[in-house]
Design a protein around this motif. Structure first.
Motif, PDB file in Angstrom:
ATOM      1  N   VAL A 149       0.661  -1.302  -0.028  1.00 44.61           N
ATOM      2  CA  VAL A 149      -0.103  -0.103   0.079  1.00 44.61           C
ATOM      3  C   VAL A 149       0.843   1.334  -0.046  1.00 44.61           C
ATOM      4  N   ALA A 150       2.027   1.136   0.298  1.00 48.04           N
ATOM      5  CA  ALA A 150       2.984   2.536   0.217  1.00 48.04           C
ATOM      6  C   ALA A 150       4.397   1.846   0.106  1.00 48.04           C
ATOM      7  N   LYS A 151       5.196   2.728  -0.695  1.00 43.64           N
ATOM      8  CA  LYS A 151       6.565   2.274  -0.996  1.00 43.64           C
ATOM      9  C   LYS A 151       7.565   2.501   0.011  1.00 43.64           C
ATOM     10  N   ASN A 152       6.881   3.536   0.766  1.00 48.17           N
ATOM     11  CA  ASN A 152       7.843   4.050   2.102  1.00 48.17           C
ATOM     12  C   ASN A 152       7.363   3.715   3.512  1.00 48.17           C
ATOM     13  N   ARG A 153       8.246   3.058   4.203  1.00 51.94           N
ATOM     14  CA  ARG A 153       7.575   2.787   5.453  1.00 51.94           C
ATOM     15  C   ARG A 153       8.576   3.367   6.885  1.00 51.94           C
ATOM     16  N   ALA A 154       7.919   3.856   7.696  1.00 53.10           N
ATOM     17  CA  ALA A 154       8.544   4.216   9.168  1.00 53.10           C
ATOM     18  C   ALA A 154       7.866   3.289  10.030  1.00 53.10           C
ATOM     19  N   LEU A 155       8.621   2.723  10.655  1.00 57.00           N
ATOM     20  CA  LEU A 155       8.180   1.639  12.004  1.00 57.00           C
ATOM     21  C   LEU A 155       8.771   1.938  13.268  1.00 57.00           C
ATOM     22  N   LEU A 156       8.108   1.995  14.293  1.00 54.38           N
ATOM     23  CA  LEU A 156       8.481   2.103  15.680  1.00 54.38           C
ATOM     24  C   LEU A 156       8.805   0.521  16.204  1.00 54.38           C
ATOM     25  N   VAL A 157      10.086   0.124  16.352  1.00 50.25           N
ATOM     26  CA  VAL A 157      10.241  -1.208  16.476  1.00 50.25           C
ATOM     27  C   VAL A 157      11.255  -1.263  17.879  1.00 50.25           C
ATOM     28  N   GLY A 158      11.232  -2.374  18.466  1.00 53.23           N
ATOM     29  CA  GLY A 158      12.342  -2.788  19.373  1.00 53.23           C
ATOM     30  C   GLY A 158      13.679  -3.293  18.954  1.00 53.23           C
ATOM     31  N   ALA A 159      14.624  -3.267  19.853  1.00 47.21           N
ATOM     32  CA  ALA A 159      16.011  -3.673  19.323  1.00 47.21           C
ATOM     33  C   ALA A 159      15.737  -5.135  18.329  1.00 47.21           C
ATOM     34  N   THR A 160      15.112  -6.196  18.963  1.00 48.53           N
ATOM     35  CA  THR A 160      14.847  -7.339  18.188  1.00 48.53           C
ATOM     36  C   THR A 160      14.591  -7.297  16.693  1.00 48.53           C
ATOM     37  N   ASP A 161      13.701  -6.414  16.354  1.00 43.96           N
ATOM     38  CA  ASP A 161      13.448  -6.068  14.868  1.00 43.96           C
ATOM     39  C   ASP A 161      14.136  -5.141  14.290  1.00 43.96           C
TER      40      ASP A 161
END
Length: 186
Positions: A149-161
């Motif tokens: 649905v989008a080429k650009n992604r911004a994800l808030l994640v923990g260190a394991t990801d």
């Protein structure tokens, strides 16, 4: 108390207007009331909510590209990061996607006064629209990677990801939290 703490915590990264603080505080007040009946978040202390929900989400908002963007928040839940992004970036159109019906009702209620927010109560895999950015928090990055649905992604994640991504930035709040980016260039 919420307003003062949020303004103080976020101050090194930007200032919030009185109107933005009003809207964010209104969201927090609704969240705390609804959370008594509907499990929207496990983070209940004011200090942790400000830092881990609001400041993280606002940090993502300032790190997105400038301009009028179409943003989709997948698995929005209690409205993070989408609601704070919509409040800080009123020039952007934010779509909150939440398949859990009761959570989507909460999102519709909390976003009634936000003209730049749309709530979609269905699974993200069913979306037909295209967006400039996909944002998400607390959703498995592997599930997000499958969405087209989008080429650009911004994800808030923990260190394991976070180790899965080339472009990442440490988030100033919380331990081992990262804002990771996947940007496709034309």
């Amino acid at each position: 108390m919420f307003r003062e703490l949020l303004a103080r915590e976020f101050a090194p990264y930007g200032s919030l207007t009185g109107r933005q603080l009003d809207l964010l505080e209104s969201h927090y007040n609704l969240l705390t009331r609804w959370n008594q009946r509907l499990n929207l978040t496990r983070i209940e202390s004011l200090e942790h909510a400000v830092r881990l929900h609001y400041c993280e989400s606002l940090f993502a908002a300032i790190k997105l590209a400038p301009g009028h963007l179409k943003i989709v928040d997948v698995g929005s839940g209690a409205g993070f990061p989408g609601i704070p992004i919509a409040i800080l970036r009123p020039e952007c159109q934010v779509t909150l996607v939440e398949s859990h019906k009761r959570k989507s009702i909460f999102l519709a209620e909390v976003s009634r006064t936000l003209n730049n927010v749309t709530v979609v109560a269905e699974r993200a895999e069913n979306l037909k629209s295209q967006f400039d950015w996909l944002v998400s928090r607390a959703v498995n990055p592997a599930d997000i990677a499958k969405l087209n649905v989008a080429k650009n992604r911004a994800l808030l994640v923990g260190a394991t990801d976070a180790h899965r991504f080339e472009v990442k930035q440490s988030v100033p709040w919380g331990e081992s939290r990262y804002l990771v980016f996947h940007v496709e260039r034309p």
